[in-house]
Scaffold this active site. Structure first.
Site, PDB file in Angstrom:
ATOM      1  N   ASP A 107       0.855  -1.178   0.000  1.00  0.00           N
ATOM      2  CA  ASP A 107       0.000   0.000   0.000  1.00  0.00           C
ATOM      3  C   ASP A 107       0.897   1.236   0.000  1.00  0.00           C
ATOM      4  OD1 ASP A 107      -3.028   0.877   0.637  1.00  0.00           O
ATOM      5  OD2 ASP A 107      -1.624   2.239   1.619  1.00  0.00           O
ATOM      6  N   ASP A 115      -1.700   8.875 -10.503  1.00  0.00           N
ATOM      7  CA  ASP A 115      -1.834   7.769 -11.465  1.00  0.00           C
ATOM      8  C   ASP A 115      -0.476   7.390 -12.042  1.00  0.00           C
ATOM      9  OD1 ASP A 115      -4.515   7.860 -10.998  1.00  0.00           O
ATOM     10  OD2 ASP A 115      -5.045   8.863 -12.882  1.00  0.00           O
ATOM     11  N   GLU A 170      -4.742   2.199  -4.010  1.00  0.00           N
ATOM     12  CA  GLU A 170      -3.289   2.118  -4.124  1.00  0.00           C
ATOM     13  C   GLU A 170      -2.739   0.804  -3.558  1.00  0.00           C
ATOM     14  OE1 GLU A 170      -4.397   4.530  -0.415  1.00  0.00           O
ATOM     15  OE2 GLU A 170      -5.066   4.272  -2.475  1.00  0.00           O
ATOM     16  N   ASN A 173      -1.783  12.848  -4.141  1.00  0.00           N
ATOM     17  CA  ASN A 173      -2.841  13.368  -5.023  1.00  0.00           C
ATOM     18  C   ASN A 173      -3.143  14.828  -4.712  1.00  0.00           C
ATOM     19  OD1 ASN A 173      -3.323  11.118  -6.641  1.00  0.00           O
ATOM     20  ND2 ASN A 173      -4.712  10.201  -5.149  1.00  0.00           N
TER      21      ASN A 173
END
Length: 492
Positions: free
Chosen positions: A352, A369, A395, A360
């Site tokens: 993770d 991304d 993620e 983000n």
């Protein structure tokens, strides 16, 4: 002498009067008995039938009138057994509370569960019901398949769906609503993006919406039977309901199912049409076969290409190109993984990305991304021995690969954290990428070898790594259940 003759003439008349009085008495007694029996038959105690008022098509209230499949079923029960019933429809949880209060009450239909078994005695299975996970028809939401930890799912409070999620997926959050109508309305208003609803119920409610495709089914969770139930320990009512249900003709039950669930369709064709239909079919079949022979090769090639593309879409994550959860399920069921499990040589790693939300927020979703894409490419390039690399949501990335022992698993995890993961970082903008890893060793003594169990254990280890400070690995073994923790050599 004349007096004696007169007396003898009166005797038959007196006997006749006595006979008449006797017959009248018998008739009056018979009428009284029959009236008492009739009163006894019509004076049966009313059975209260409870259920939800917003559970179409099974039970619902419309303008104060009870309707639905279960309502018609218990009306039929009442007619056949000459037993008066009264419907009390409410919010689902209130119907369960009413059953706990006891009395001459029957739950029209519900699923069996251990918690309900404490205050209910189940009678007979009535109708089959399926339950499906629905998701808002949005490309981003559709990327995450199935149920993953941290997900919020809308349910009916007190319903079996809520109990099922808490038992099977303890890391999932549920948002409860009083009834199905309230749940569907909340979904329509955007309050929930996923909901666990009975398939037949969702079909009824969603078709009434202007945008009937606003929510789509993505996974059927279970198929079970609805049972009639009485308060626990009420043996007399239990026997009465059992015997009454046995009196209901099967064809009447099929009629009710056909009315509300449309289980079959029948069309009566006049006899004179059969010759005409037969001739038309023969002519049409001959023409179709001729055309089919000309087009079959072209269609076959196109179908193979389409199937190949659909299979790629079905088992591949659209963002990273890794396999998705469905692809992971397919690989896990393969012969190679089964052999590894049998020999006890399987490592399950749950990765993770740390602070992905901050990435983000600071650099934008496109950069987030890009991080996931770079990490996916690096894992594919440098872990050739991996049996599967799958993005299972957000993620989180799951890896299945061979591992001999704890040392071997530790070396693999170190290699991922110290060499592979940093390749997703970007020094030019100060973007450093680290991961928290739950690494599970499955040895030959492991008892739980289902994919769901392995993901659950590795996910728990990963969350322990996050709680311990992130940028580290938490090791665990499925058989011994002893977790060993160490810090990553990667600098934060």
């Amino acid at each position: 002498m004349l007096a004696l003759i007169h007396l003898e003439e009166k005797l038959p008349l007196m006997h006749l009067l006595r006979l008449c009085r006797f017959v009248c008495g018998v008739v009056v007694l018979a009428l009284g008995i029959s009236q008492s029996v009739a009163l006894a038959e019509t004076d049966k105690d009313t059975i209260i039938v409870t259920n939800s008022h917003s559970w179409k098509p099974f039970a619902f209230s419309e303008n104060g009138i009870a309707k639905g499949l279960l309502v018609d079923y218990w009306k039929l029960f009442s007619e056949i057994n000459n037993t008066p019933v009264e419907f009390t429809l409410s919010d689902w949880n209130d119907s369960l509370v009413a059953m706990q209060e006891g009395g001459r009450i029957v739950h029209a239909g519900l699923l069996y569960s251990k918690s309900r078994d404490k205050y209910l005695d189940y009678v007979f299975p009535l109708f089959e019901i399926t339950t499906t996970l629905y998701v808002v028809n949005d490309s981003e939401e559709l990327k995450t398949q199935g149920v993953v930890p941290g997900m919020v799912i809308g349910v009916v409070s007190g319903g079996f769906e809520e109990e099922y999620l808490k038992m099977r997926y303890p890391l999932v959050a549920t948002m409860g609503f009083d009834n199905n109508a309230a749940l569907i309305q909340a979904a329509r208003n955007g309050k929930v993006k996923r909901m666990l609803v009975d398939t037949q119920v969702a079909t009824y409610y969603l078709l009434q919406q202007e945008n009937s495709l606003g929510f789509v089914p993505i996974e059927r969770m279970y198929k079970k039977m609805l049972y009639a139930a009485v308060p626990a320990g009420n043996e007399l009512l239990m026997r009465e309901i059992e015997s009454g249900i046995k009196n209901i003709p099967p064809h009447e039950i099929d009629r009710i199912k056909q009315k509300w669930l449309n289980t079959s369709r029948t069309t009566k064709i006049p006899g004179w049409l059969w010759p005409f239909i037969g001739s038309a079919l023969l002519l049409g079949a001959a023409s179709y076969i001729l055309l089919l022979k000309q087009a079959v090769n072209r269609k076959t090639r196109a179908l193979k290409a389409l199937n190949s593309k659909l299979e790629e879409y079905a088992f591949t994550d659209s963002l990273t190109g890794l396999m998705n959860r469905r692809g992971l399920d397919r690989v896990f069921a393969s012969k190679r993984v089964k052999i590894m499990l049998k020999r006890g040589q399987l490592g399950v790693l749950m990765l993770d990305v740390d602070h992905f939300k901050k990435i983000n927020d600071k650099y934008g979703h496109l950069k987030g991304d890009e991080v996931l894409n770079n990490l996916s490419k690096a894992l594919n390039n440098y872990l050739r021995e991996a049996v599967a690399i799958s993005r299972i949501g957000g993620e989180e990335i799951c890896l299945l690969l061979p591992a001999e022992d704890f040392h071997d698993l530790k070396v693999i995890a170190d290699y991922i954290c110290s060499f592979i993961v940093p390749q997703a970082s970007q020094d030019g903008i100060g973007l450093t990428v680290t991961v928290s890893v739950g690494a599970l060793l499955v040895d030959k003594d492991g008892k739980e070898t289902s994919l769901e169990a392995l993901l659950h254990h590795s996910d728990r280890l990963m969350y322990q790594a996050k709680e311990a400070g992130r940028n580290r690995v938490m090791l665990g073994c499925l058989s011994s259940q002893q977790h060993h923790r160490y810090s990553n050599p990667v600098s934060v």
